[in-house]
Design an enzyme around this catalytic site. Structure first.
Site: not given
Length: 201
Positions: A125, A175
């Site tokens: 991610s 993230h």
């Protein structure tokens, strides 16, 4: 820009870096799904803060190729499949791989700094958000010449960030860290001066 019309062979030929990264992630997922050795491989490669502090630094790299479940890898690889090719084409193979890898690595470094010592995570991610960050930098530079890019990529980033904070079990630090890293690489790579220099070559 983000609609894929290539067949399988064309996709591999035109986007070798993206294709290789997808293949490596799938192979790693298959290995970690095997009985007996799968969980051991997953544990050896996952990012665990206290083990990184003990000197097992490779985990900030290997964990970016590991996933915790089918839908986890499906979402990340679909995102890479969809958004990776255009960035590989624009940035070039070497620049694309630096954006992808360093976004994932620095996302895990951010996790190591911010999260608790017992925090553990896996997933690409951070690298995926690095791709989004690089697109954000490109959209910044081309806001007057290609306004469509800004109209497409910014809602994707905003929705992604909202989901990051709403969904449980998400590595928020990775993230955000990946997004910022990709954006900074994009600012360096996609400056008008660099783009003109690439075109001359």
């Amino acid at each position: 820009m983000f609609i894929r019309t290539e067949n399988f062979r064309q996709y591999i030929k035109f986007y070798p870096v993206v294709s290789t990264l997808i293949a490596l992630n799938i192979i790693a997922y298959i290995i970690t799904s095997l009985p007996f050795i799968g969980n051991r491989v997953l544990y050896l490669g996952m990012s665990v803060n206290w083990l990184i502090a003990e000197g097992e630094w490779w985990r900030v790299i290997t964990s970016t190729f590991l996933h915790g479940g089918f839908f986890h890898i499906l979402f990340n690889m679909f995102s890479l499949f969809l958004f990776g090719p255009e960035l590989e084409r624009i940035a070039g193979k070497l620049r694309f791989i630096t954006i992808y890898l360093f976004s994932g690595i620095f996302g895990n470094v951010a996790t190591f700094i911010i999260e608790s010592p017992d925090y553990a995570s896996v997933g690409a991610s951070g690298s995926i958000y690095g791709i989004f960050g690089a697109y954000a930098a490109l959209a910044y530079y081309t806001k007057n010449t290609i306004p469509q890019l800004n109209q497409i990529i910014m809602p994707i980033i905003v929705i992604g960030l909202i989901m990051t904070f709403l969904q449980p079990g998400i590595n928020i630090s990775a993230h955000i860290g990946g997004l910022i890293t990709g954006f900074l690489f994009g600012l360096a790579y996609f400056s008008p001066k660099n783009i003109l220099r690439w075109r001359r070559k």
